[in-house]
Design an enzyme around this catalytic site. Structure first.
Site, mmCIF file in Angstrom:
data_model
loop_
_atom_site.group_PDB
_atom_site.id
_atom_site.type_symbol
_atom_site.label_atom_id
_atom_site.label_comp_id
_atom_site.label_asym_id
_atom_site.label_seq_id
_atom_site.Cartn_x
_atom_site.Cartn_y
_atom_site.Cartn_z
ATOM 1 C CB VAL A 1 -0.981 0.004 1.191
ATOM 2 C CG1 VAL A 1 -1.934 1.199 1.089
ATOM 3 C CG2 VAL A 1 -1.793 -1.289 1.215
ATOM 4 C CG HIS A 2 2.809 2.100 -3.730
ATOM 5 N ND1 HIS A 2 2.598 3.000 -4.731
ATOM 6 C CD2 HIS A 2 2.403 0.904 -4.213
ATOM 7 C CE1 HIS A 2 2.110 2.361 -5.777
ATOM 8 N NE2 HIS A 2 1.984 1.102 -5.487
ATOM 9 C CB ALA A 3 2.016 7.342 -2.778
#
Lengths: 156, 91
Positions: free
Chosen positions: B14-16
């Site tokens: 769950v990156h940007a």
């Protein structure tokens, strides 16, 4: 992971100047190059711009986190630009941006966790009340690092 | 309040960008939605909140939704995360 120890002072610019999004990204990549280089700046700018096309990393509140993973990068690299005048960055809330954290990591998935940890730490700091204002009040890289240290100690 | 457990499947975690998608999804529902990883709970009201989780691939997340459309909200979150935010084809 201590963010203050991951950011090279040469990768911090107070009074960061950029006329627009593309210029801001190029300027931040230039900071990375200065601090951690030599890097393939053109390739990194392209990777970051491709990322921005999917969705703007202007996350709101005058903050942007442009990021990418790129070939030839050996570690998770962080640069910080604090702009004297706000830059239009197509932010999700429409607000122009003054605080830019750039995060560029290697393609190798081994580094994925590090990159997420860096992003998470930056997010936690930015959510800390007073942090953004304190950053905007810093005059040089040493003050910025001291500010980051103080707030990092506060969030544990 | 409803809860669902889901596993992060895209390898980038769950990156940007996924965080943006989650915050955007939350804004479509009247219910409040939270994500829980280990002991940490964040509300999906902004990208920065969601990114604080540092949820890597294979992390287990609990979705909590509370409000008039909590079932729909929890279901939509479950689907987006299970689908790997549309990033499953990338290696």
């Amino acid at each position: 992971m201590r963010l203050a120890e991951r950011i090279h002072p040469a990768a911090i610019a107070c009074g960061f100047l950029a006329g627009g999004k593309q210029e801001a990204i190029a300027g931040l990549v230039n900071l990375l190059d200065r601090a951690y280089g030599p890097l393939d700046q053109r390739a990194i700018v392209r990777a970051v711009l491709n990322r921005e096309e999917l969705i703007s990393t202007g996350v709101g509140g005058g903050v942007a986190l442009p990021h990418a993973r790129a070939d030839g990068v050996r570690d998770v690299l962080v640069a910080l630009g604090i702009a004297a005048s706000a830059v239009d960055f197509d932010a999700q809330d429409g607000q122009a941006v003054r605080i830019f954290f750039m995060i560029v990591g290697p393609l190798d998935r081994v580094f994925q966790r590090n990159q997420l940890e860096v992003e998470a730490k930056i997010s936690r700091l930015l959510k800390s009340s007073g942090f953004s204002e304190a950053l905007l009040g810093c005059a040089d890289a040493e003050q910025v690092l001291a500010c980051i240290r103080t707030y990092e100690a506060g969030i544990g | 309040m409803v809860e669902r457990t889901v596993v992060v499947r895209n390898y980038a975690g769950v990156h940007a960008r996924p965080a943006s998608m989650l915050a955007e999804l939350a804004s479509r529902f009247q219910s409040r939605v939270w994500l829980v990883k280990d002991e940490q709970q964040v509300e999906c009201d902004s990208v920065l909140s969601v990114m604080q989780l540092a949820a890597v691939c294979d992390s287990t997340l609990i979705i909590r939704a509370d409000g008039v459309d909590e079932e729909e909200a929890a279901h939509a979150f479950e689907q987006l995360i299970s689908d790997g935010f549309g990033e499953l084809e990338k290696v």
